[in-house]
Design an enzyme around this catalytic site. Sequence first.
Site, PDB file in Angstrom:
ATOM      1  N   GLY A 148     -28.473 -13.615 -48.519  1.00 60.28           N
ATOM      2  CA  GLY A 148     -28.117 -13.780 -49.925  1.00 60.28           C
ATOM      3  C   GLY A 148     -26.629 -14.042 -50.080  1.00 60.28           C
ATOM      4  O   GLY A 148     -25.863 -13.971 -49.118  1.00 60.28           O
ATOM      5  N   CYS A 149     -26.239 -14.337 -51.313  1.00 57.25           N
ATOM      6  CA  CYS A 149     -24.836 -14.683 -51.553  1.00 57.25           C
ATOM      7  C   CYS A 149     -23.920 -13.467 -51.388  1.00 57.25           C
ATOM      8  O   CYS A 149     -22.858 -13.558 -50.770  1.00 57.25           O
ATOM      9  CB  CYS A 149     -24.680 -15.300 -52.934  1.00 57.25           C
ATOM     10  SG  CYS A 149     -25.693 -14.525 -54.203  1.00 57.25           S
TER      11      CYS A 149
END
Length: 193
Positions: A148-149
């Site tokens: 994920g970011c």
Amino acid sequence: MTRVGIVGATGYTGAELVRILMGHPEIELTILTSRNYAGEKFENVYPAMAGVVDLVCEAFDLDDLCARSDMVFTALPHKLPMEIVPALIKRGKKVIDLSADFRFQQAATYEAHYQPHKAKDLLAKAVYGLCEINFDRIQKAVLVGNPGCYPTSVLLPLIPLVKNDLLDLDTLIADSKSGVSGAGRSPSLTTLF
Ligand SMILES: NC(=O)c1ccc[n+]([C@@H]2O[C@H](COP(=O)([O-])OP(=O)(O)OC[C@H]3O[C@@H](n4cnc5c(N)ncnc54)[C@H](OP(=O)(O)O)[C@@H]3O)[C@@H](O)[C@H]2O)c1
């Protein structure tokens, strides 16, 4: 050329993938799926892509997707990829999933934060897609669980420091902020200004 399909191409990550892959010399983008925009030209959904991609969004169809792609990106909300990825792997497709469904080696870790996992047997096969760290394994992987970011922004600066024993791990705090794009394209009250 590797033929690539994107499932969930009209979301924020899907659209960014379209932009990146259209500039890749060894990739032919063959199929973009969407529920709400099936039958619409992709450039009508994202006018900035006019002249860049000349594809029409299509409804998801497993057989069709498998016939027309060698590799598939799943850019769907978590929970959905684990419903379709096993079938894609079974048919010999390489898959890069952008959701959380294949990021964790242990199903219990996923289940503590999301929901029961429906494709546990694939977790051992999945490679965590942080390419700065797992480059060699990603090259050979049949299934990549993209990070994920937030974790990417936290892990990239910290891993070299931790590896070189330059940090007291008990003092680490990651205070992460995201803009509303992090919540995807679907409008919701919680992300309106
Ligand atoms: N946004 C970010 O910054 C970010 C960063 C890292 C990872 N991710 C992860 O990447 C994945 C996609 O995120 P996103 O932000 O691109 O999401 P998004 O903008 O909400 O797009 C989701 C896409 O999935 C499709 N979709 C939604 N619900 C569906 C359903 N029930 N059945 C079939 N298709 C469905 C949508 O199709 P329609 O065209 O039909 O609406 C759309 O194309 C998520 O798992 C997210 O956690 C996002």
